[in-house]
Scaffold this motif. Sequence first.
Motif, PDB file in Angstrom:
ATOM      1  N   ARG A  41      24.240 -37.971 -17.916  1.00 46.14           N
ATOM      2  CA  ARG A  41      25.053 -38.486 -19.031  1.00 46.14           C
ATOM      3  C   ARG A  41      24.441 -39.777 -19.562  1.00 46.14           C
ATOM      4  N   ALA A  42      23.998 -40.634 -18.623  1.00 45.86           N
ATOM      5  CA  ALA A  42      23.409 -41.907 -19.054  1.00 45.86           C
ATOM      6  C   ALA A  42      22.136 -41.666 -19.856  1.00 45.86           C
ATOM      7  N   LEU A  43      21.304 -40.719 -19.408  1.00 45.91           N
ATOM      8  CA  LEU A  43      20.062 -40.414 -20.131  1.00 45.91           C
ATOM      9  C   LEU A  43      20.387 -39.853 -21.516  1.00 45.91           C
ATOM     10  N   SER A  44      21.403 -39.008 -21.580  1.00 45.89           N
ATOM     11  CA  SER A  44      21.747 -38.429 -22.878  1.00 45.89           C
ATOM     12  C   SER A  44      22.133 -39.528 -23.863  1.00 45.89           C
ATOM     13  N   GLY A  45      22.718 -40.587 -23.325  1.00 45.73           N
ATOM     14  CA  GLY A  45      23.163 -41.683 -24.189  1.00 45.73           C
ATOM     15  C   GLY A  45      22.093 -42.750 -24.420  1.00 45.73           C
ATOM     16  N   SER A  46      20.925 -42.586 -23.799  1.00 42.24           N
ATOM     17  CA  SER A  46      19.848 -43.571 -23.994  1.00 42.24           C
ATOM     18  C   SER A  46      19.118 -43.234 -25.284  1.00 42.24           C
ATOM     19  N   SER A  47      19.792 -43.450 -26.406  1.00 43.94           N
ATOM     20  CA  SER A  47      19.247 -42.924 -27.667  1.00 43.94           C
ATOM     21  C   SER A  47      17.950 -43.599 -28.079  1.00 43.94           C
ATOM     22  N   ALA A  48      17.832 -44.896 -27.817  1.00 45.75           N
ATOM     23  CA  ALA A  48      16.594 -45.584 -28.239  1.00 45.75           C
ATOM     24  C   ALA A  48      15.392 -45.004 -27.494  1.00 45.75           C
ATOM     25  N   GLN A  49      15.556 -44.817 -26.190  1.00 45.74           N
ATOM     26  CA  GLN A  49      14.453 -44.283 -25.396  1.00 45.74           C
ATOM     27  C   GLN A  49      14.148 -42.836 -25.789  1.00 45.74           C
ATOM     28  N   ARG A  50      15.196 -42.060 -26.016  1.00 45.06           N
ATOM     29  CA  ARG A  50      14.966 -40.654 -26.382  1.00 45.06           C
ATOM     30  C   ARG A  50      14.237 -40.559 -27.709  1.00 45.06           C
ATOM     31  N   LYS A  51      14.657 -41.380 -28.640  1.00 43.40           N
ATOM     32  CA  LYS A  51      14.034 -41.363 -29.966  1.00 43.40           C
ATOM     33  C   LYS A  51      12.555 -41.740 -29.858  1.00 43.40           C
ATOM     34  N   ALA A  52      12.295 -42.769 -29.072  1.00 43.54           N
ATOM     35  CA  ALA A  52      10.920 -43.247 -28.921  1.00 43.54           C
ATOM     36  C   ALA A  52      10.034 -42.180 -28.266  1.00 43.54           C
ATOM     37  N   ALA A  53      10.617 -41.364 -27.395  1.00 47.35           N
ATOM     38  CA  ALA A  53       9.813 -40.389 -26.640  1.00 47.35           C
ATOM     39  C   ALA A  53       9.537 -39.121 -27.435  1.00 47.35           C
ATOM     40  N   GLN A  54      10.423 -38.812 -28.402  1.00 45.51           N
ATOM     41  CA  GLN A  54      10.278 -37.543 -29.114  1.00 45.51           C
ATOM     42  C   GLN A  54       9.006 -37.497 -29.951  1.00 45.51           C
ATOM     43  N   GLY A  55       8.263 -36.434 -29.765  1.00 43.46           N
ATOM     44  CA  GLY A  55       7.012 -36.291 -30.508  1.00 43.46           C
ATOM     45  C   GLY A  55       5.890 -37.099 -29.902  1.00 43.46           C
ATOM     46  N   VAL A  56       6.202 -37.909 -28.890  1.00 42.83           N
ATOM     47  CA  VAL A  56       5.167 -38.718 -28.238  1.00 42.83           C
ATOM     48  C   VAL A  56       4.811 -38.114 -26.884  1.00 42.83           C
ATOM     49  N   LEU A  57       5.841 -37.779 -26.124  1.00 41.47           N
ATOM     50  CA  LEU A  57       5.594 -37.222 -24.790  1.00 41.47           C
ATOM     51  C   LEU A  57       5.477 -35.709 -24.893  1.00 41.47           C
ATOM     52  N   PRO A  58       4.331 -35.165 -24.534  1.00 42.47           N
ATOM     53  CA  PRO A  58       4.150 -33.714 -24.678  1.00 42.47           C
ATOM     54  C   PRO A  58       4.887 -32.932 -23.598  1.00 42.47           C
ATOM     55  N   GLY A  59       5.221 -31.703 -23.941  1.00 38.60           N
ATOM     56  CA  GLY A  59       5.810 -30.782 -22.969  1.00 38.60           C
ATOM     57  C   GLY A  59       4.756 -29.790 -22.527  1.00 38.60           C
TER      58      GLY A  59
END
Length: 501
Positions: free
Chosen positions: A288-306
């Motif tokens: 739940r905490a990770l889901s709410g870490s919007s700044a970190q999630r936004k920063a990681a999207q498109g940067v960290l490959p899957g």
Amino acid sequence: PTAQIGVTGLATMGRNLARNIARHGYVTAVHNRSDAKTKALVEEFGHEGTFVPGYSAEEFVASLTSPRTIIIMVKAGAPTDAVIDELAPLLSEGDILVDGGNAHFADTRRREAALRERGIHFAGVGVSGGEEGALLGPSIMPGGSEHAYAKLGPILADIAVDVDGTPCSTHVGPDGAGHFVKMVHNGIEYADMQLIAEAYDLLRHGLGRTPAQLAEVFESWNSGDLESFLIEITARVLRQDDPTTPGRPLVDVIVDEAEQKGTGRWTVQTALDLGTPVSGIAEAVFARALSGSSAQRKAAQGVLPGPAEVPADAEAGGARVGEPGGEEGAGGFVDAADAESFIDDVRAALYASKVVAYAQGFDMIRAGSTEYGWGIDPGAMATIWRGGCIIRARFLDRIREAYEKQPDLPSLLVDPYFADAVARGQEAWRRVVVQSVTAGIPAPGFSSSLAYYDGLRRERSSAALVQGQRDLFGAHTYRRVDRPGSFHVEWGGDLSESQTA
Ligand code: 6PG
């Protein structure tokens, strides 16, 4: 004075609990900080029973027959203390004050001790089942003294839901025991919800089916071992379209950040103090905490490959807002031919992980009971969770049986029924965790419960190395498998071993 019992705090839960009590024939005094709610209750629902409105704390207390029984239904924390401070001076020795909110058990212990000094019985009572449960029959976890329970117990048994003729309410133990068990209930609730969400995520992106199609999968699961309130409501949520845009799944327009009021966090904080590994609950709180870490999630999207070779759908997260999306055949990471066995694997993984979550929760109840001398009967807790509460589930009957057969069961996982059930699902469980890792879909609940299971069952753990490391850098000593005592190696010298205790 005519009222047999009083309820103060008439927000939804308090109002519904008061109506439930009055519907059972008790003359019920009602009171709220602002009069409007009291008036509204009497006007709208007065015909359901006998309510005695109190428009001040004095009037409310005076309307109750002695010894008085008052249930407080306000927000946990400072608001609860404020109500206690207001009521306590108006009460007499022998009166019973009940906190029916989601209080922290440490607060309940503190309040109980302080009020006991003044001759007032304070009972912390866990109530589960949401608004509807409060009205139609919740599961109730009463703590407090035997004396308080002797008066309160029959009323609570009346208003609680019945399963097979047994009310879902029983005396949990003294002081904070009831709120402790309610807290662990909520921790398990978090874990269960997280596991279901992971199952949904894997199915959706594994199969590329729509939420409505997946609702059918959950519905079918609800007629087997997984039958539970949370599975049932999952199907309902998945089937629901966005009320403003028909054809678009509601789940696709809900912001994907889970909130919490804190009981799951308390469970984990307390577990850390008690040293009980409730890893499934902890993963749920952190997810739940990770889901709410919007700044970190936004920063990681498109940067960290899957992972490189996963169909686009898994990465895209299924349908996007604004698209109907996720149509059947949109493609998932599972071959269409393997769809049915994948669904069954996920079901098995969910079941096994869920058993782990409950096993950890019951371990924590035992640890708390030992620490605080509460004498909690785990089988009785399983019994009162069979109905009314959020985690009500068919398999709680099995948990009840397990503890009835062996009250000192070391872990729910080793009860023959559950050991066998998990053994049958373990290969599937492993496959699902592998698939989630390969596809890059996080399943922290599934994988951490599996790690717990393996940690429990292996003969030797890697902790031997940790002990060696601790001895090397801090002379923290280690115990040996072959002789008693504590030992230390002269790491900086001749590497000889000495016995230190
Ligand atoms: C219950 C629920 C109830 C409440 C939770 C929600 O047993 O009826 O657990 O107590 O809905 O506190 O918790 P979060 O807001 O922390 O998810």
